[in-house]
Design a protein around this motif. Structure first.
Motif, mmCIF file in Angstrom:
data_model
loop_
_atom_site.group_PDB
_atom_site.id
_atom_site.type_symbol
_atom_site.label_atom_id
_atom_site.label_comp_id
_atom_site.label_asym_id
_atom_site.label_seq_id
_atom_site.Cartn_x
_atom_site.Cartn_y
_atom_site.Cartn_z
ATOM 1 N N GLY A 23 4.058 20.279 19.059
ATOM 2 C CA GLY A 23 4.012 21.210 17.941
ATOM 3 C C GLY A 23 4.043 20.536 16.580
ATOM 4 N N THR A 24 4.092 21.373 15.549
ATOM 5 C CA THR A 24 3.961 20.925 14.162
ATOM 6 C C THR A 24 5.061 21.519 13.301
ATOM 7 O OG1 THR A 24 1.551 20.793 14.388
ATOM 8 C CG2 THR A 24 2.427 20.891 12.148
ATOM 9 N N VAL A 25 5.626 20.682 12.433
ATOM 10 C CA VAL A 25 6.471 21.155 11.348
ATOM 11 C C VAL A 25 5.609 21.159 10.092
ATOM 12 C CG1 VAL A 25 8.497 20.714 9.920
ATOM 13 C CG2 VAL A 25 8.599 20.335 12.395
ATOM 14 N N SER A 26 5.462 22.332 9.473
ATOM 15 C CA SER A 26 4.637 22.478 8.272
ATOM 16 C C SER A 26 5.521 22.826 7.083
ATOM 17 C CB SER A 26 3.591 23.579 8.473
ATOM 18 O OG SER A 26 2.714 23.271 9.522
ATOM 19 N N ILE A 27 5.411 22.034 6.032
ATOM 20 C CA ILE A 27 6.155 22.295 4.795
ATOM 21 C C ILE A 27 5.153 22.858 3.796
ATOM 22 C CG2 ILE A 27 7.627 21.319 3.010
ATOM 23 C CD1 ILE A 27 8.439 19.154 4.973
ATOM 24 N N ILE A 28 5.368 24.111 3.407
ATOM 25 C CA ILE A 28 4.382 24.844 2.631
ATOM 26 C C ILE A 28 5.057 25.445 1.400
ATOM 27 C CG2 ILE A 28 3.037 25.320 4.719
ATOM 28 C CD1 ILE A 28 4.162 28.150 4.707
ATOM 29 N N GLY A 29 4.358 26.373 0.722
ATOM 30 C CA GLY A 29 4.950 27.141 -0.361
ATOM 31 C C GLY A 29 4.687 26.558 -1.739
ATOM 32 N N SER A 30 5.268 27.218 -2.735
ATOM 33 C CA SER A 30 5.017 26.872 -4.132
ATOM 34 C C SER A 30 6.123 26.050 -4.771
ATOM 35 C CB SER A 30 4.827 28.155 -4.947
ATOM 36 O OG SER A 30 5.992 28.977 -4.868
ATOM 37 N N SER A 31 7.253 25.860 -4.058
ATOM 38 C CA SER A 31 8.393 25.131 -4.613
ATOM 39 C C SER A 31 8.487 23.730 -4.032
ATOM 40 C CB SER A 31 9.690 25.884 -4.321
ATOM 41 O OG SER A 31 9.665 27.184 -4.878
ATOM 42 N N LYS B 125 1.274 22.286 0.340
ATOM 43 C CA LYS B 125 1.840 23.051 -0.760
ATOM 44 C C LYS B 125 0.742 23.860 -1.457
ATOM 45 C CE LYS B 125 6.236 22.149 -0.590
ATOM 46 N NZ LYS B 125 7.196 23.256 -0.426
ATOM 47 N N GLU B 126 1.141 24.711 -2.372
ATOM 48 C CA GLU B 126 0.154 25.558 -3.045
ATOM 49 C C GLU B 126 -0.492 24.879 -4.238
ATOM 50 O OE1 GLU B 126 1.859 29.374 -3.875
ATOM 51 O OE2 GLU B 126 2.441 29.705 -1.778
ATOM 52 N N ALA B 127 0.052 23.725 -4.659
ATOM 53 C CA ALA B 127 -0.517 22.969 -5.776
ATOM 54 C C ALA B 127 -0.349 21.485 -5.488
ATOM 55 C CB ALA B 127 0.159 23.341 -7.092
ATOM 56 N N GLN B 128 -1.283 20.680 -5.996
ATOM 57 C CA GLN B 128 -1.241 19.238 -5.722
ATOM 58 C C GLN B 128 -0.019 18.569 -6.336
ATOM 59 O OE1 GLN B 128 -3.003 18.145 -3.508
ATOM 60 N NE2 GLN B 128 -5.163 18.661 -3.630
ATOM 61 N N ALA B 129 0.491 19.099 -7.445
ATOM 62 C CA ALA B 129 1.630 18.468 -8.120
ATOM 63 C C ALA B 129 2.968 18.809 -7.479
ATOM 64 C CB ALA B 129 1.649 18.870 -9.596
ATOM 65 N N THR B 130 3.000 19.761 -6.564
ATOM 66 C CA THR B 130 4.254 20.166 -5.938
ATOM 67 C C THR B 130 4.649 19.130 -4.889
ATOM 68 O OG1 THR B 130 3.661 22.484 -6.279
ATOM 69 C CG2 THR B 130 5.457 22.020 -4.740
ATOM 70 N N ALA B 131 5.886 18.656 -4.979
ATOM 71 C CA ALA B 131 6.294 17.474 -4.215
ATOM 72 C C ALA B 131 7.153 17.815 -3.010
ATOM 73 C CB ALA B 131 7.059 16.510 -5.119
ATOM 74 N N GLY C 47 -0.662 18.663 -2.049
ATOM 75 C CA GLY C 47 0.658 18.352 -2.567
ATOM 76 C C GLY C 47 0.878 16.870 -2.781
ATOM 77 N N THR C 48 2.124 16.524 -3.091
ATOM 78 C CA THR C 48 2.550 15.151 -3.358
ATOM 79 C C THR C 48 3.689 14.801 -2.410
ATOM 80 O OG1 THR C 48 1.927 15.244 -5.689
ATOM 81 C CG2 THR C 48 3.585 13.615 -5.081
ATOM 82 N N VAL C 49 3.618 13.624 -1.800
ATOM 83 C CA VAL C 49 4.692 13.127 -0.942
ATOM 84 C C VAL C 49 5.335 11.932 -1.625
ATOM 85 C CG1 VAL C 49 5.254 12.005 1.244
ATOM 86 C CG2 VAL C 49 3.690 13.958 1.211
ATOM 87 N N ASN C 50 6.658 11.978 -1.792
ATOM 88 C CA ASN C 50 7.417 10.875 -2.379
ATOM 89 C C ASN C 50 8.388 10.323 -1.344
ATOM 90 O OD1 ASN C 50 6.304 11.306 -5.014
ATOM 91 N ND2 ASN C 50 7.751 12.972 -5.324
ATOM 92 N N LEU C 51 8.185 9.081 -0.929
ATOM 93 C CA LEU C 51 9.148 8.392 -0.081
ATOM 94 C C LEU C 51 9.972 7.497 -0.992
ATOM 95 C CD1 LEU C 51 6.840 7.339 2.915
ATOM 96 C CD2 LEU C 51 7.993 9.535 2.511
#
Length: 334
Positions: free
Chosen positions: A86-94, A113-119, A137-141
């Motif tokens: 299965g899959t864990v999906s992190i979505i939304g506008s926040s 995410k709903e926008a590329q800048a949402t991290a 979206g943006t991923v920050n490690l």
């Protein structure tokens, strides 16, 4: 709600829900056991979070899915059955976080995410045993040490992937066990390495991005057969074999490795071009490096090297260059 949307069996040993919003497990065991893409969706923007408390377990089976708008925090156990795909999906506008005291092993992890800048920010190390897809979206490690292991890392155009690992080839590194396909922006904030180490055929594409901190800094290939699947550019050293085995193919694509060390592996220039342009005679395109023999075959396309070393000045650094077609352009050959 469709019966195929949510099919869950809860087995509760201790209180399931804690205070606050979202799905919070305080010392509980939660089983999600039904297949057919059964989905648990935790809505609520920033409050749509999943928290696995200390001593709690979230157990998943088959192809069940978890979608959440907020943070994923694991201080307990996120347990995958051997049947789980299965899959864990992190979505939304926040903005969201991947957090907790326990390193989580996902099967599929998707950021949409709903926008590329949402991290989505992760201050912990985690593993993805199949596909890590960043579609919007943006991923920050943000962790500066430790190991991330991803089988396949795929980022879509317009996304951003940042990591802050500090150089340490053993204790601080990103391992890719499958494909490494970057169509978005990729930033690293130290001279760290990505190591592709999957057996069999794997593909890599980084796009036309370079100039630290933009782009992959160092890149190593071990064990498998690695094929360029689009433009591949890095900012510093490519290790082919890395004191072991591994083959890299240009595969008709444009490849830029400023410094190339073939130590145990083999490069095939089989169409397209490979350019090694670092302007320092101490480096260059070295076939045979670090006490390990290396080899290169040019069958079509072009190999461009400012400094080309076939073997070295002693019997330890042995190298072989075979030109059966194509072109080799070198300013200084040793």
């Amino acid at each position: 709600m469709s019966k195929n949307w949510l099919k869950i069996l809860f087995l509760i040993f201790l209180p399931l829900f804690g205070m606050g919003q979202g799905l919070i497990l305080n010392g509980a065991v939660m089983f999600v056991v039904t297949g057919n893409n059964a989905t648990v969706y935790v809505d609520g923007d920033a409050n749509g979070k999943v928290t696995i408390g200390s001593g709690a377990e979230y157990k998943v089976y088959d192809d069940t899915r978890l979608k959440l708008d907020g943070d994923f925090t694991n201080n307990g156990t996120f347990l995958k059955d051997v049947t789980y795909t299965g899959t864990v999906s992190i979505i939304g506008s926040s903005a969201s976080a991947i957090a907790g005291s326990t390193g989580t092993e996902f099967y599929n992890l998707t950021v949409t995410k709903e926008a590329q800048a949402t991290a989505v920010t992760a201050a912990i190390n985690f593993t993805v045993t199949n596909d890590f897809n960043v579609t919007v979206g943006t991923v920050n490690l943000t962790k500066t040490d430790g190991i991330y292991i991803f089988k396949n890392l795929n980022t879509s155009s317009g996304t951003t992937f940042n990591h802050s690992l500090i150089l340490d080839f053993i204790g601080s590194i990103i391992y890719i066990d499958g494909n490494f396909l970057i169509d978005g922006n990729y930033y690293c904030y130290d001279d760290n390495s990505v190591t592709m180490r999957g057996a069999g055929t794997q593909y890599i594409r980084t796009g036309n991005q370079s100039g630290y901190p933009l782009g992959v800094y160092k890149l190593a290939f071990k064990y498998g057969d690695f094929y360029a699947n689009g433009t591949v550019k890095i900012n510093n050293i490519a290790y082919i074999g890395w004191a072991d085995i591994g083959n890299f193919h240009t595969n008709g694509q444009i490849v830029e490795f400023p410094i190339t060390f073939i130590d145990g592996g083999h490069i095939y220039v089989d169409g397209g071009s490979l350019t090694c342009s670092y302007a320092d005679p101490a480096y260059g395109f070295q076939i045979g490096y670090a006490w390990t023999a290396g080899s290169c075959t040019v069958s079509s396309g072009t190999l461009n090297a400012t400094y080309l070393y076939v073997g070295y000045t002693d019997a330890i650094h042995q190298g072989t260059l075979s030109v059966t077609g194509g072109t080799v352009n070198a300013t200084d050959v040793n």
